[in-house]
Design a protein around this motif. Structure first.
Motif, PDB file in Angstrom:
ATOM      1  N   GLU A  85      -7.016 -17.165   8.318  1.00  0.00           N
ATOM      2  CA  GLU A  85      -8.137 -18.293   8.459  1.00  0.00           C
ATOM      3  C   GLU A  85      -7.994 -19.854   9.103  1.00  0.00           C
ATOM      4  O   GLU A  85      -8.831 -20.354  10.357  1.00  0.00           O
TER       5      GLU A  85
ATOM      6  N   SER B  96     -13.876  -1.826   5.964  1.00  0.00           N
ATOM      7  CA  SER B  96     -14.334  -3.010   5.403  1.00  0.00           C
ATOM      8  C   SER B  96     -13.852  -4.333   5.808  1.00  0.00           C
ATOM      9  O   SER B  96     -14.041  -5.637   6.158  1.00  0.00           O
ATOM     10  N   LYS B  97     -12.493  -3.337   6.080  1.00  0.00           N
ATOM     11  CA  LYS B  97     -11.223  -5.205   6.875  1.00  0.00           C
ATOM     12  C   LYS B  97     -12.341  -5.736   7.640  1.00  0.00           C
ATOM     13  O   LYS B  97     -11.644  -6.468   8.650  1.00  0.00           O
TER      14      LYS B  97
ATOM     15  N   GLN C 138     -15.149  -8.073   7.808  1.00  0.00           N
ATOM     16  CA  GLN C 138     -14.476  -9.673   7.291  1.00  0.00           C
ATOM     17  C   GLN C 138     -13.809  -9.943   8.490  1.00  0.00           C
ATOM     18  O   GLN C 138     -14.140 -11.076   8.521  1.00  0.00           O
TER      19      GLN C 138
ATOM     20  N   ASN D 112      -0.752  -5.172   7.756  1.00  0.00           N
ATOM     21  CA  ASN D 112      -0.608  -4.597   6.586  1.00  0.00           C
ATOM     22  C   ASN D 112      -1.975  -3.806   6.029  1.00  0.00           C
ATOM     23  O   ASN D 112      -2.602  -4.771   6.125  1.00  0.00           O
ATOM     24  N   PRO D 113      -1.371  -2.879   5.837  1.00  0.00           N
ATOM     25  CA  PRO D 113      -3.026  -2.220   4.854  1.00  0.00           C
ATOM     26  C   PRO D 113      -3.737  -3.287   3.579  1.00  0.00           C
ATOM     27  O   PRO D 113      -4.296  -3.456   3.600  1.00  0.00           O
ATOM     28  N   HIS D 114      -2.413  -3.699   3.064  1.00  0.00           N
ATOM     29  CA  HIS D 114      -2.774  -4.446   1.501  1.00  0.00           C
ATOM     30  C   HIS D 114      -3.174  -5.927   1.847  1.00  0.00           C
ATOM     31  O   HIS D 114      -3.302  -6.620   1.427  1.00  0.00           O
ATOM     32  N   THR D 115      -2.597  -6.229   3.608  1.00  0.00           N
ATOM     33  CA  THR D 115      -2.451  -7.734   3.942  1.00  0.00           C
ATOM     34  C   THR D 115      -4.566  -8.126   3.678  1.00  0.00           C
ATOM     35  O   THR D 115      -4.772  -8.069   5.135  1.00  0.00           O
ATOM     36  N   ASN D 116      -4.697  -9.282   3.243  1.00  0.00           N
ATOM     37  CA  ASN D 116      -6.445  -9.621   3.440  1.00  0.00           C
ATOM     38  C   ASN D 116      -6.555 -10.332   4.512  1.00  0.00           C
ATOM     39  O   ASN D 116      -5.480 -11.153   5.019  1.00  0.00           O
ATOM     40  N   ILE D 117      -7.626 -10.271   5.221  1.00  0.00           N
ATOM     41  CA  ILE D 117      -8.043 -10.866   6.465  1.00  0.00           C
ATOM     42  C   ILE D 117      -7.998 -12.619   6.265  1.00  0.00           C
ATOM     43  O   ILE D 117      -7.846 -13.175   7.257  1.00  0.00           O
ATOM     44  N   ASN D 118      -8.281 -12.900   5.401  1.00  0.00           N
ATOM     45  CA  ASN D 118      -8.138 -14.390   4.695  1.00  0.00           C
ATOM     46  C   ASN D 118      -6.645 -15.011   5.455  1.00  0.00           C
ATOM     47  O   ASN D 118      -7.293 -16.793   5.613  1.00  0.00           O
TER      48      ASN D 118
ATOM     49  N   ASP E  32      -7.856  -6.563  -1.350  1.00  0.00           N
ATOM     50  CA  ASP E  32      -7.449  -4.747  -0.398  1.00  0.00           C
ATOM     51  C   ASP E  32      -6.731  -3.471  -0.711  1.00  0.00           C
ATOM     52  O   ASP E  32      -7.130  -2.602   0.112  1.00  0.00           O
ATOM     53  N   THR E  33      -6.227  -3.598  -2.339  1.00  0.00           N
ATOM     54  CA  THR E  33      -5.759  -2.471  -2.600  1.00  0.00           C
ATOM     55  C   THR E  33      -6.651  -2.683  -4.293  1.00  0.00           C
ATOM     56  O   THR E  33      -5.540  -1.365  -4.583  1.00  0.00           O
TER      57      THR E  33
ATOM     58  N   HIS F  28       0.406  -1.217  -0.158  1.00  0.00           N
ATOM     59  CA  HIS F  28       0.189   0.207   0.056  1.00  0.00           C
ATOM     60  C   HIS F  28       0.744   0.975   0.694  1.00  0.00           C
ATOM     61  O   HIS F  28       0.449   2.000  -0.987  1.00  0.00           O
TER      62      HIS F  28
ATOM     63  N   TYR G  65       2.236 -10.713  10.945  1.00  0.00           N
ATOM     64  CA  TYR G  65       2.281 -11.797   9.542  1.00  0.00           C
ATOM     65  C   TYR G  65       3.083 -11.557   8.550  1.00  0.00           C
ATOM     66  O   TYR G  65       3.617 -12.709   8.131  1.00  0.00           O
TER      67      TYR G  65
END
Lengths: 220, 220, 220, 220, 220, 220
Positions: free
Chosen positions: E126, E155-156, E159, E117-123, B127-128, B99, E92
């Motif tokens: 899991e 949104s994060k 999720q 980090n802002p770009h790292t997705n919640i999934n 997310d980006t 990001h 992470y």
């Protein structure tokens, strides 16, 4: 007899018209092509690599002297041999197993060189000088063309010459960075065998004359 | 209307005569210059870097689309902006702070792209995507020209198109690797906006015709 | 029909008498030798490497399933092929160019595997599952034998099975870590094809019986 | 008096039957077990690590001399102490804080050694020689057994002996690589105290005789 | 009932007078001390480390929530436990063996957190969410105080909340970066449990009131 | 005349009350503030970085002497200049291009220093001594305060003094680690110009007196 060699550095050539500049060197009094490969990790610049060298090799009719400014050069020794390198020079500061690297270069049929950064003392070559065909003394910091010559270079050349003589080695001394007609004679007098010249040659108005002149000075 | 773009990859050009090949592209129906910068660390090949791009920029009259296959690209964002890059694409796999990197590229006035290796799933961009101007889907493994197209690419393009639509993003989709007149139409139908073509263009007998043909197919 | 396989892990064998333990496996109902190569960098332990595998290969009469817990496995793909590996498994977390690595393994005539650390989600294999012969799900953290089984493994096996089915792939599922007669049936029911067993086999009083028992349970 | 020591290198033993080979050394005239730990990162080979050393320690009845050819050895000093190492040798080229590393080894009750690659000059030990129990001079490049002896080694041994004498240190000199009955006497005459022998011992037809012979030559 | 927590970030305090600022937090309605450790390698800034945390711990009377923005955090887990950390959060993006790291943190008696980090997705969480006590969602890029809040954060959070609920986990959600009285309510409504506030608190004219106000909003 | 300087190390100050301790130094006979920046990667400790130095600079009225114990210091030269550093010292062991780094420090208007780890020999500065304003000889291993002085330091100071004299350089010699009133005189007699003192000053009951006393001894 012209035993002192001139090696124009392609880094300063016109990358939009390399064939033209290579043919100029072919026809000139120059002896070698000096090829600076930079990876942006060992040095803070990425110059060019394999596909560009391949294009150069196709046109070059003189010794190809490749100077690797890259980390972990062992990975690419075979590749550079296949691309037509006659001499392959690695940086002392990039080699954990320098002795092995030198043997690997020779095993591919190339001459083996070692380059020293401006701050690295000649004494680090004490145990390998007899295995080295060429020592490239950096007279500017590696990474960019057009920098000013570091005066401490003369002292390094003399120390290296002394080491070569003492060890009865047949190593050649190459100077890379800021070489011009002003310092060429003094460098040769100190012991240099090969003078790399980049901007000084390619930014000059008459490249053939500049090379011829440098060659004459070096061998005067 | 020709909304689908063709970006010849300079990696496949003749590095001994770049000015000639660049001028061919200038005169062709191509839209962008695709510039592959490889450092030999992120990918197992060193292509070319700053001085070669500088020479290209001097002659290029179309958008310069730079694809960085290098580690830690943040170090060189300003440098590539200064060299005339219009689009700067970094690899997802090389960016710990993606990001931030995207914002830094835009802060220098360039469009920001993200390239994905063949194994990297589209969902990592969840997310980006709204911050990305261009996604470059690698349809071969980065590092070398002339490889065969990976068929799974179609599925990735569709997933990406779906993500862009769902997020209401204005991101363009670029395909890099193995593009020819055989797969161009299918790629565009799947959602591709920009087709990179290297060997297919530069190794063809009539480069202008090859580009023209590809452009027509892509926009048919 | 015994389609579920047992792969005793040599990591738990007696390294002072490997020939004896290998011959026990040769004579047992086990199917594969599971070989854990650890470099002390990717994982916090150095297990063993090339010379030990060479000694194992000399005596082993069953499939040699090599699991590389090392950084940058591409460097050693040819080496492991030459040492007799039939399957070569690399870690997802160690591969920047996973698709290329898988092709390189297959080009050497081996089956290609991918191992996933306990925290790594199955969805990272979405784009490569059709290129993978074996997925090794780590059911303990890689690095040491004798750890307890992580219960979340069942859920991962089911997700992986679903992915394989959905993509019509022929990938086998291997479970590595903490496998015993207590969880073997449940793992197989969830979708596992190959069960690695280390301490459970080699620390048992009757190794042949333990293997036979595990094989029966897995195929019941 | 037999003050010169022989240290068979387990790297050349039969890894399928280490107990047998270790017991041979126990019964021989050898003095130490030389244990080469390689991680595939500092050197281009992975030999063996902790679990194999644990198996060796169980049977060995002589001094265990561990030679770490690994990056960042500080991580594993305690581990190797716990596994029964009596001497722990690290590579100069792998240690940013060599003085601290040496103190840390001694704090765990082990003797502290430093190994030098073939290209590394003795003068790098000028400030630590009084803290070093053993210097291991690599007489081949580390990574593989069975290589040819590098002749420059004699000169390094003499320089090291001179340094030890000048600094009034009690450091022992160990030679590792290509040692045979042909060069043993000359090495000892130059100043060596410990001779490592791998293939020369384990590939010989009568291992006990080979060791006995080498011991006699070294002490003649 | 005030179940939503406020964690002032010491990064924005006056480092010339930490005791004073810590005592202010002790007396305030804040719940935790948020401690940002940056190493200049994982993030492009070095904040502070062990000796400063030691000084903070001496005066702090509330939960110490340590956020490690460092590479390879496993090296320092014990150290941070000894310095009085109650919660230890790792990134992470910095953890190759995240599952092991989480267990190691808990084994030292601390709560275990993971920052994204802002770009790292919640999934990516899991498979570990049931092992995580705290997820820290970065709502700015880590490295510096005083940045603007990234809108995608909402949104994060949603999720993540959905993941926690689906997996029946008891993980808390922490928001770090750009939190003010303007977005606090919306963040809590989306699912946030802990709000980190740095500059917003310490650069305000009445710090106690600012904290009190934020606490009220978060729990309204 | 008081030509020998005292530089209290802030690493040993009370980080909860730096303003107080800085003002004490301002009022004392001390000459410089010695600032130890550690990143947890070059050395096994993270001390403090930019925001803490910023707070120090606001109150300090004497020369700020920053000692970087970090990897790749080139990244932060400009940052430290902006934070008010008067002297910037980098570690020899952290600099691949030491000559360039020294020029870059000077280009920002700071004095340039080089620190040597206890095991690093003075001769590595042979080619750069005329470019160095300050050599910091580590008399303990970098990373922690409160360690015992290494006796070999005297010999290094003498060698360095000899090098400076021989090269006609104007470099100052600084000693860092374990300095007290017991060794101050001997260090100065050997050639030291600047004495760093941490715990010895800040853990003393009368800090002003301890500094005054040390200053007197150094200049006696």
């Amino acid at each position: 007899m012209n035993s002192k060699l001139i090696a124009p550095s392609v880094l300063a050539a016109d990358f939009a018209n390399l064939q033209r500049d290579i043919e100029m060197v072919n026809e000139s009094d120059a002896d070698w092509f000096h090829i600076d490969i930079m990876d942006g990790v060992f040095v803070p610049n990425i110059s060019f690599g394999m596909p560009v060298l391949e294009a150069i090799s196709k046109h070059a009719k003189k010794t190809i002297d490749v100077h690797l400014m890259i980390v972990d050069p062992d990975r690419y020794i075979k590749t550079f041999a296949n691309l037509g390198s006659n001499i392959l020079t690695v940086h002392y500061e990039a080699c954990t197993h320098l002795h092995r690297t030198l043997q690997a270069i020779k095993a591919e049929g190339m001459k083996a060189g070692v380059a020293l950064n401006p701050h690295t003392n000649i004494n680090v070559l004490e145990d390998t000088i007899n295995d080295i065909d060429l020592v490239c003394i950096m007279s500017v910091n590696p990474g960019f063309g057009g920098q000013s010559f570091i005066e401490n270079t003369y002292s390094k050349v003399k120390q290296l010459k002394e080491l070569i003589t003492r060890k009865n080695a047949s190593t050649r001394i190459e100077i890379d960075g800021g070489v011009t007609n002003k310092n060429a004679k003094a460098l040769v007098d100190a012991g240099a065998d090969v003078l790399v010249a980049g901007s000084y040659v390619f930014k000059s108005t008459n490249q053939l004359e500049t090379i011829k002149d440098l060659k004459l000075i070096a061998n005067s």
